[in-house]
Design an enzyme around this catalytic site. Sequence first.
Site, PDB file in Angstrom:
ATOM      1  N   LYS A 134       0.805  -1.220   0.000  1.00  0.00           N
ATOM      2  CA  LYS A 134       0.000   0.000   0.000  1.00  0.00           C
ATOM      3  C   LYS A 134       0.841   1.275   0.000  1.00  0.00           C
ATOM      4  O   LYS A 134       0.376   2.328  -0.446  1.00  0.00           O
ATOM      5  CB  LYS A 134      -0.945  -0.003   1.209  1.00  0.00           C
ATOM      6  CG  LYS A 134      -2.097  -0.981   1.063  1.00  0.00           C
ATOM      7  CD  LYS A 134      -3.173  -0.446   0.138  1.00  0.00           C
ATOM      8  CE  LYS A 134      -4.447  -1.278   0.246  1.00  0.00           C
ATOM      9  NZ  LYS A 134      -5.507  -0.735  -0.637  1.00  0.00           N
ATOM     10  N   SER A 161       0.873  -9.970  -0.165  1.00  0.00           N
ATOM     11  CA  SER A 161       0.681  -8.519  -0.207  1.00  0.00           C
ATOM     12  C   SER A 161       0.998  -7.777   1.079  1.00  0.00           C
ATOM     13  O   SER A 161       1.189  -6.566   1.061  1.00  0.00           O
ATOM     14  CB  SER A 161      -0.740  -8.195  -0.664  1.00  0.00           C
ATOM     15  OG  SER A 161      -1.674  -8.780   0.218  1.00  0.00           O
TER      16      SER A 161
END
Lengths: 328, 328
Positions: free
Chosen positions: B56, B312
Site C-alpha cells: 500500500k 501482499s
Amino acid sequence: MTKITLPTLADIEAASKRLQTHAVLTPLIENPPLNEKAGGRILLKAESLQRTGSFKFRGAYNFLSQIEPAARINGVVAYSSGNHAQGVAAAAQIFDIPATIVMPSDAPLMKVENTRGYGAEVVLYDRVNESREEIAAEISQLTGATLVPPYDHPWTIAGQGTVGLETVDQCEIIGVVPDAVLVCCGGGGLTAGIATALAARSPNTKVYTVEPDGFDDTRRSLEADTRVANDKSSVSICDALLTPMPGELTFAVMQQHKLTGLTVSDTEVCHAVAYAWRHLKLVVEPGGAVTLAAILSGKIDCRGKTIAATLSGGNVDAAVFRDCIRSS
Amino acid sequence: MTKITLPTLADIEAASKRLQTHAVLTPLIENPPLNEKAGGRILLKAESLQRTGSFKFRGAYNFLSQIEPAARINGVVAYSSGNHAQGVAAAAQIFDIPATIVMPSDAPLMKVENTRGYGAEVVLYDRVNESREEIAAEISQLTGATLVPPYDHPWTIAGQGTVGLETVDQCEIIGVVPDAVLVCCGGGGLTAGIATALAARSPNTKVYTVEPDGFDDTRRSLEADTRVANDKSSVSICDALLTPMPGELTFAVMQQHKLTGLTVSDTEVCHAVAYAWRHLKLVVEPGGAVTLAAILSGKIDCRGKTIAATLSGGNVDAAVFRDCIRSS
C-alpha cells in the site's frame, strides 16, 4: 581426503558455481525504519530464506558434491543441533546419498522433524552424558560413511563463503561498499568463509563476529590471539551457536583477517527476534538474530555507516517464537 | 484533480521512478520444497517486506507525490482498516504533510499503533453504525485535506502496478516468463495495477485474483460481467480484503484484461500463514496469504508451470499469528 589448506576466493567461486541451481540467492533486505533507528544503512542478508532455513545448506552441498562417487554409496554422517543437520540431510537427498545425523535429544523439535523430513536417519544422544563426536565416529567406522564436519573444513568454509560473495555482488548492484559486515558466529564456518570472500573482494570492509553471552569463545580467542573454550555450564537460547570453541581452521582465517568480536545477551536476542517479526516481517531464530541484536542494542555504532548483517537462520520452534513475540 | 482515466504502463513507469529511493525493491522469493510440493515453479513477490509491511505504501506515495504543493499544507485524509492507513501515514511523513486516518475500532492493534507511529492522527469509528466515507468527507470539508482513495484512483493503481513491473523485471533476470500471476484482491488496486503492467510487458501471463470466501465480489463480478457486492454479514480473518465490492476503475481494468477469480477458505488461509512461518520463514498476514493458500490447497494447478504470487502484506497481530501457527 585432500590436504587441509585454508580456502581461497577461487574455492568460494567454485562453490558458488556448484550451488547455482540448488541454493537460493537470498535477498539483501533493507528496511527504511531500521535504517532510521540505526542512523545508518543496514543491509540484511536473509539466510533464513535459504533452502533448509539456514546458510548451512551451502557448506553441506559444497562438501557432498566433492565426495568421490565410490564413497557416496556408504553414505554420510554428521552431528549437529539442527541447522547443519538439515543442510546435510537436504544435500544428501539431492545426491541420493544415505545420511545419518546425530542430534542432541533437546534439539528444537522443528529441526529434528525437518531433518527426518529430508529423508535422513536421526540418532538422538544425551548432551550431558554422551559424546556426539564419538557416536558419529562409531557410525562412520561401522558403515564407512563420510563424516561431514559442521564448520572446520575448507569445503564447508568455501560453501558458507558464498554468502559473502553474494553480499558483495548485491552491494555492488546498489552501488555501496559496506563499512562492516556482522556475522552470527558459532564454530566460525560462516565467519571464515565471509572473511575470506570480503578480504579478496571488499578489503576495506571490516568483519565482526557476534556471539551470545556465555558463548563468546571467538571474541575472547581473538583478544587472546589463541583459541579458548567456553565454560561448560553456559546456557543461551541461541541453540545454533552453542559450540565449545572456535575451529582450528576457522580461527586461523579469523586471525589472519583481524576480526573483532561482539556479544549480545539473550534478552537482546529475544528482542531482535520480536523486532524482525514485527517490523521486518522475517522469521529469524535466536542464533540468527544476534547480528540484528547487536545493531538494535547499540553494540556497534552504525551512525553514518553502511552495515551488512547476516541473519543466518530461521528454524525456531513455535513455543520459543511465541515467547519472544509475547515479551516484546 | 485530473480527469479520471485508466492508468497506462507509462503511468506505472513514472510511479516506479518516483518510488525508486523510497520503496523497497522487494525480493521475488523461490523455495525449492514449495516448488516440489506444487509441482511447478513458484515465485513469491514478498510485499510483506515492503516499507510499512504492505504494497500500500507504493500507491499512497505515488498519490501524495502528485498533490499540488499548495494543497499539501491542508493535509491528507484516508480511511482504511490498516495497510492503506500505514501507507498513507508513512508517505505523508516523508512529504511532511499532516495526515488523518479514519480506522475501524476493531482494526488490528498493530495497524493502529503503526499508523500512529508514522505520525498520523487516527480517528476510530464504529464499523456497524458509522460510515467511514462520511467521516472522511467531513474531515476533508472542514480542513481542506485531500482524500487519498484506497484503490479506485489511477494514481493509486499506477503505484500498486509497480509490483507487476518489478515482478516482470525480476522474472527476466532469472530467464522465465510466468504462466500466471496470482494477486491478493480486496478493492482491486493491486490487481488492476499488476494486470496493466503484465498486459503491456508480459501479455502471455494470465492474471488471477484470489479472495477469501464470503468476500468473492471480484470473482462473482468477473463472472457476471458487472459489479456485484458482498453480503454484509460475511466474516473472514483476512481483514485487509474486506471491501464491499470492486472499484469502478479497478473493475474496468480487470474486465479489460479478462481476469479469473479464485477463492479460499479462512482455514486454508490460516494454514498458508503457518506454512509461510514454518517453511518460508516469512511473516504474512491472512489477507496477504490468500495466494499461497490457493497454491497449497490446489485451487490452481501449478504442475509444470511457473506461477508468480503476491504476498501482499505482513501486518498481523501477535494473537492471530500465534493462533495460526498453533493450529498448523
